[in-house]
Write a protein that holds these residues in place. Structure first.
Motif, PDB file in Angstrom:
ATOM      1  N   PHE A  78       3.996 -20.971   8.636  1.00  0.00           N
ATOM      2  CA  PHE A  78       3.611 -20.515   9.984  1.00  0.00           C
ATOM      3  C   PHE A  78       3.493 -18.994  10.008  1.00  0.00           C
ATOM      4  CE2 PHE A  78       6.328 -24.309  11.558  1.00  0.00           C
ATOM      5  CZ  PHE A  78       5.319 -25.197  11.233  1.00  0.00           C
ATOM      6  N   ASN A  79       4.437 -18.323   9.380  1.00  0.00           N
ATOM      7  CA  ASN A  79       4.409 -16.858   9.357  1.00  0.00           C
ATOM      8  C   ASN A  79       3.174 -16.335   8.636  1.00  0.00           C
ATOM      9  OD1 ASN A  79       6.856 -16.684  10.705  1.00  0.00           O
ATOM     10  ND2 ASN A  79       8.076 -16.298   8.859  1.00  0.00           N
ATOM     11  N   GLN A  80       2.835 -16.950   7.517  1.00  0.00           N
ATOM     12  CA  GLN A  80       1.682 -16.504   6.739  1.00  0.00           C
ATOM     13  C   GLN A  80       0.382 -16.651   7.522  1.00  0.00           C
ATOM     14  OE1 GLN A  80       1.897 -18.848   3.177  1.00  0.00           O
ATOM     15  NE2 GLN A  80       3.742 -17.804   2.405  1.00  0.00           N
ATOM     16  N   ARG A  81       0.292 -17.679   8.340  1.00  0.00           N
ATOM     17  CA  ARG A  81      -0.939 -17.949   9.087  1.00  0.00           C
ATOM     18  C   ARG A  81      -1.025 -17.179  10.405  1.00  0.00           C
ATOM     19  NH1 ARG A  81      -0.919 -24.586   8.481  1.00  0.00           N
ATOM     20  NH2 ARG A  81      -1.443 -24.667   6.255  1.00  0.00           N
ATOM     21  N   ASP A  82       0.034 -16.509  10.756  1.00  0.00           N
ATOM     22  CA  ASP A  82       0.125 -15.898  12.089  1.00  0.00           C
ATOM     23  C   ASP A  82      -0.284 -14.432  12.068  1.00  0.00           C
ATOM     24  OD1 ASP A  82       0.827 -15.785  14.860  1.00  0.00           O
ATOM     25  OD2 ASP A  82       2.701 -14.791  14.296  1.00  0.00           O
ATOM     26  N   ASP A  83      -1.047 -14.050  13.083  1.00  0.00           N
ATOM     27  CA  ASP A  83      -1.344 -12.638  13.328  1.00  0.00           C
ATOM     28  C   ASP A  83      -0.361 -12.183  14.399  1.00  0.00           C
ATOM     29  OD1 ASP A  83      -2.398 -10.142  13.606  1.00  0.00           O
ATOM     30  OD2 ASP A  83      -4.280 -10.787  14.550  1.00  0.00           O
ATOM     31  N   GLU A  84       0.729 -11.587  13.982  1.00  0.00           N
ATOM     32  CA  GLU A  84       1.838 -11.283  14.899  1.00  0.00           C
ATOM     33  C   GLU A  84       1.525 -10.043  15.735  1.00  0.00           C
ATOM     34  OE1 GLU A  84       6.717 -11.349  14.615  1.00  0.00           O
ATOM     35  OE2 GLU A  84       5.561 -10.503  12.955  1.00  0.00           O
ATOM     36  N   HIS A 124      12.004 -10.796  21.127  1.00  0.00           N
ATOM     37  CA  HIS A 124      13.371 -10.583  20.654  1.00  0.00           C
ATOM     38  C   HIS A 124      13.552 -10.922  19.173  1.00  0.00           C
ATOM     39  CE1 HIS A 124      17.646 -10.142  20.838  1.00  0.00           C
ATOM     40  NE2 HIS A 124      17.920 -11.434  20.770  1.00  0.00           N
ATOM     41  N   ILE A 125      12.816 -11.905  18.669  1.00  0.00           N
ATOM     42  CA  ILE A 125      12.998 -12.359  17.294  1.00  0.00           C
ATOM     43  C   ILE A 125      11.646 -12.344  16.591  1.00  0.00           C
ATOM     44  CG2 ILE A 125      13.809 -14.235  15.807  1.00  0.00           C
ATOM     45  CD1 ILE A 125      15.116 -15.090  18.797  1.00  0.00           C
ATOM     46  N   ASP A 126      11.477 -11.495  15.616  1.00  0.00           N
ATOM     47  CA  ASP A 126      10.179 -11.393  14.940  1.00  0.00           C
ATOM     48  C   ASP A 126      10.026 -12.494  13.894  1.00  0.00           C
ATOM     49  OD1 ASP A 126      11.782 -10.568  12.840  1.00  0.00           O
ATOM     50  OD2 ASP A 126      11.125  -8.482  12.887  1.00  0.00           O
ATOM     51  N   ASN A 127       8.839 -12.575  13.324  1.00  0.00           N
ATOM     52  CA  ASN A 127       8.547 -13.639  12.361  1.00  0.00           C
ATOM     53  C   ASN A 127       9.465 -13.602  11.142  1.00  0.00           C
ATOM     54  OD1 ASN A 127       6.526 -14.623  13.967  1.00  0.00           O
ATOM     55  ND2 ASN A 127       4.838 -14.099  12.591  1.00  0.00           N
ATOM     56  N   TRP A 144      16.918 -17.502  12.369  1.00  0.00           N
ATOM     57  CA  TRP A 144      17.222 -17.913  13.744  1.00  0.00           C
ATOM     58  C   TRP A 144      17.190 -19.428  13.887  1.00  0.00           C
ATOM     59  CZ3 TRP A 144      14.642 -20.591  17.584  1.00  0.00           C
ATOM     60  CH2 TRP A 144      15.206 -20.518  18.858  1.00  0.00           C
ATOM     61  N   LEU A 145      16.157 -20.074  13.337  1.00  0.00           N
ATOM     62  CA  LEU A 145      16.084 -21.529  13.418  1.00  0.00           C
ATOM     63  C   LEU A 145      17.280 -22.172  12.738  1.00  0.00           C
ATOM     64  CD1 LEU A 145      13.025 -21.075  14.291  1.00  0.00           C
ATOM     65  CD2 LEU A 145      12.578 -23.200  13.059  1.00  0.00           C
ATOM     66  N   ARG A 146      17.634 -21.692  11.569  1.00  0.00           N
ATOM     67  CA  ARG A 146      18.743 -22.298  10.832  1.00  0.00           C
ATOM     68  C   ARG A 146      20.046 -22.193  11.616  1.00  0.00           C
ATOM     69  NH1 ARG A 146      20.008 -21.690   4.387  1.00  0.00           N
ATOM     70  NH2 ARG A 146      21.843 -23.043   4.365  1.00  0.00           N
ATOM     71  N   GLN A 147      20.200 -21.124  12.338  1.00  0.00           N
ATOM     72  CA  GLN A 147      21.441 -20.908  13.091  1.00  0.00           C
ATOM     73  C   GLN A 147      21.459 -21.654  14.415  1.00  0.00           C
ATOM     74  OE1 GLN A 147      22.143 -16.779  14.038  1.00  0.00           O
ATOM     75  NE2 GLN A 147      24.262 -17.135  14.645  1.00  0.00           N
ATOM     76  N   TRP A 174       9.628 -22.767  16.135  1.00  0.00           N
ATOM     77  CA  TRP A 174       9.105 -21.471  15.685  1.00  0.00           C
ATOM     78  C   TRP A 174       8.363 -20.781  16.826  1.00  0.00           C
ATOM     79  CZ3 TRP A 174       3.995 -19.700  15.016  1.00  0.00           C
ATOM     80  CH2 TRP A 174       3.834 -18.566  14.220  1.00  0.00           C
ATOM     81  N   THR A 175       7.605 -21.562  17.605  1.00  0.00           N
ATOM     82  CA  THR A 175       6.859 -21.025  18.735  1.00  0.00           C
ATOM     83  C   THR A 175       7.782 -20.658  19.894  1.00  0.00           C
ATOM     84  OG1 THR A 175       4.979 -22.418  18.117  1.00  0.00           O
ATOM     85  CG2 THR A 175       4.960 -21.475  20.327  1.00  0.00           C
ATOM     86  N   TYR A 176       8.731 -21.518  20.201  1.00  0.00           N
ATOM     87  CA  TYR A 176       9.684 -21.249  21.290  1.00  0.00           C
ATOM     88  C   TYR A 176      10.366 -19.892  21.064  1.00  0.00           C
ATOM     89  CZ  TYR A 176      13.309 -22.415  24.779  1.00  0.00           C
ATOM     90  OH  TYR A 176      14.134 -22.422  25.883  1.00  0.00           O
ATOM     91  N   ARG A 177      10.777 -19.680  19.818  1.00  0.00           N
ATOM     92  CA  ARG A 177      11.463 -18.439  19.466  1.00  0.00           C
ATOM     93  C   ARG A 177      10.622 -17.208  19.778  1.00  0.00           C
ATOM     94  NH1 ARG A 177       8.951 -15.159  15.701  1.00  0.00           N
ATOM     95  NH2 ARG A 177       8.082 -17.153  15.080  1.00  0.00           N
ATOM     96  N   LYS A 178       9.317 -17.296  19.629  1.00  0.00           N
ATOM     97  CA  LYS A 178       8.441 -16.159  19.905  1.00  0.00           C
ATOM     98  C   LYS A 178       8.523 -15.699  21.357  1.00  0.00           C
ATOM     99  CE  LYS A 178       4.513 -16.369  16.699  1.00  0.00           C
ATOM    100  NZ  LYS A 178       4.264 -14.925  16.604  1.00  0.00           N
ATOM    101  N   HIS A 179       8.868 -16.621  22.249  1.00  0.00           N
ATOM    102  CA  HIS A 179       8.823 -16.333  23.680  1.00  0.00           C
ATOM    103  C   HIS A 179      10.166 -15.908  24.252  1.00  0.00           C
ATOM    104  CE1 HIS A 179       4.660 -17.670  24.404  1.00  0.00           C
ATOM    105  NE2 HIS A 179       4.886 -18.386  23.317  1.00  0.00           N
ATOM    106  N   ILE A 180      11.182 -15.803  23.419  1.00  0.00           N
ATOM    107  CA  ILE A 180      12.474 -15.299  23.896  1.00  0.00           C
ATOM    108  C   ILE A 180      12.387 -13.775  23.967  1.00  0.00           C
ATOM    109  CG2 ILE A 180      14.935 -15.110  23.386  1.00  0.00           C
ATOM    110  CD1 ILE A 180      14.676 -17.788  21.879  1.00  0.00           C
ATOM    111  N   LYS A 181      12.624 -13.264  25.146  1.00  0.00           N
ATOM    112  CA  LYS A 181      12.442 -11.828  25.388  1.00  0.00           C
ATOM    113  C   LYS A 181      13.738 -11.223  25.923  1.00  0.00           C
ATOM    114  CE  LYS A 181       9.307  -8.676  27.870  1.00  0.00           C
ATOM    115  NZ  LYS A 181       8.132  -8.614  28.787  1.00  0.00           N
ATOM    116  N   LYS A 182      14.176 -10.133  25.323  1.00  0.00           N
ATOM    117  CA  LYS A 182      15.374  -9.441  25.776  1.00  0.00           C
ATOM    118  C   LYS A 182      14.997  -8.369  26.789  1.00  0.00           C
ATOM    119  CE  LYS A 182      19.683  -7.471  24.064  1.00  0.00           C
ATOM    120  NZ  LYS A 182      20.460  -7.116  22.840  1.00  0.00           N
TER     121      LYS A 182
END
Length: 333
Positions: free
Chosen positions: A33-39, A44-47, A53-56, A77-85
């Motif tokens: 997913f990270n390789q295919r993504d244009d970040e 809050h949590i980068d690629n 983060w997922l493992r924890q 993986w997508t949900y994590r992208k939307h967590i904002k501090k």
């Protein structure tokens, strides 16, 4: 299911009993997913931190259908992208870039119910603790769009059993429900909503008494009653059980088309008839276990090629309707 199976190293079951899943067996999904993504937007949590983060935070999942397995990890993986501090704590966004119709911190309450239902499985409670308080105490707008707030809070309680959190939020949930009653409840007992504020712009059925908003309010009334009983507020519980019972009766009698065997939109006003179209949101009452016996025939439409059946998931309106796939310049179509 034991907490150890849900969090940390999850377990599967084989002929010889429990089998520990190896977390690193699933790391390749996140790396792909990270390789295919244009970040372009980082919250809050980068690629590069996504797998840690997922493992924890999420329990491991393995199944023979590798497409389903991949989608499971993609969702997190997508949900994590939307967590904002933010200065108001952690929030969950709907869009990564700032959009003009969002509110404080780029939040939009339209998908918040889904955020809670999915996020309730996270090991770290801070994400949804902060997010819940934000909606009611830190500048969130819980009635910008339709939102099953109390039901979401109670659904989370069913996972984490944090009674103190549910009790703490109960006054906010009651106040929010009263706000909906003031702005959207008609004397006849049904709630109304404009389809754009249901997150369903340009729907064929249009605005009015919709199965969506009424199901959400039913779900919230049931949830408030359950939380109230949990903390010993019996009078509040009885009041909201009565509200739920009234909505249930009205949805089943006024929004059910007995000829089409489906829940539909009823426009506001005297002498109005139910919309002439079955739309996918007619299944929403079952999300909240609202319908009693006698309404299950609606589900025949789900696998009917002239109804909602499609190769990649159900359509939003029945295919047989003449306005199916009608053209409009609105970007949400």
């Amino acid at each position: 299911m034991a907490a150890a199976q849900l969090f940390g190293i999850a377990s599967a079951y084989g002929a010889q009993g429990p089998i520990a899943l190896n977390a690193d067996s699933f790391r390749h999904y996140v790396e792909t997913f990270n390789q295919r993504d244009d970040e372009t937007t980082v919250n809050h949590i980068d690629n590069k931190s996504a797998w840690a983060w997922l493992r924890q935070n999420v329990f491991l999942f393995e199944c023979p259908d590798k497409d389903l397995e991949e989608i499971y990890y993609f969702r997190w993986w997508t949900y994590r992208k939307h967590i904002k501090k933010t200065e108001d704590g952690l929030v969950i966004t709907e869009f990564l870039p700032k959009v003009p119709w969002s509110k404080k911190h780029n939040t939009i309450n339209c998908p918040a119910g889904h955020h809670f239902y999915e996020g309730r499985w996270l090991r770290n409670p801070d994400y949804l603790d902060d997010y819940a308080r934000f909606w009611f105490r830190k500048g969130g707008e819980p009635r910008q769009y339709s939102f099953w707030a109390a039901d979401s809070v109670y659904a989370r309680y069913l996972v984490d059993r944090n009674q103190l959190m549910a009790e703490d939020l109960l006054p906010d949930l009651i106040k929010n429900y009263a706000g909906w009653e003031k702005s959207r409840l008609d004397p006849g007992g049904l709630f109304w909503q404009r389809d754009p504020l249901d997150g369903m712009e340009k729907s064929i059925g249009g605005s009015g008494y919709r199965a969506t908003i009424n199901s959400y309010m039913y779900g919230d009334a049931v949830a408030i009653a359950k939380i109230a009983r949990l903390v010993g507020k019996i009078d509040v519980a009885s009041e909201y059980e009565a509200k739920a019972a009234r909505i249930k009766s009205l949805v089943e009698t006024r929004l059910w088309d007995d000829q089409a065997k489906f829940f539909k939109v009823l426009p506001q006003g005297e002498g109005q008839k139910l919309a002439d179209v079955r739309e996918l949101h007619g299944f929403v009452p079952w999300y909240f276990n609202l319908p009693g016996p006698g309404f299950a025939e609606a589900w025949k439409q789900l696998m009917d090629p002239s109804g909602f059946y499609a190769p990649f998931g159900p359509t939003t309106a029945e295919r047989r309707h003449p306005r199916f796939r009608f053209e409009d310049k609105h970007e949400c179509l």
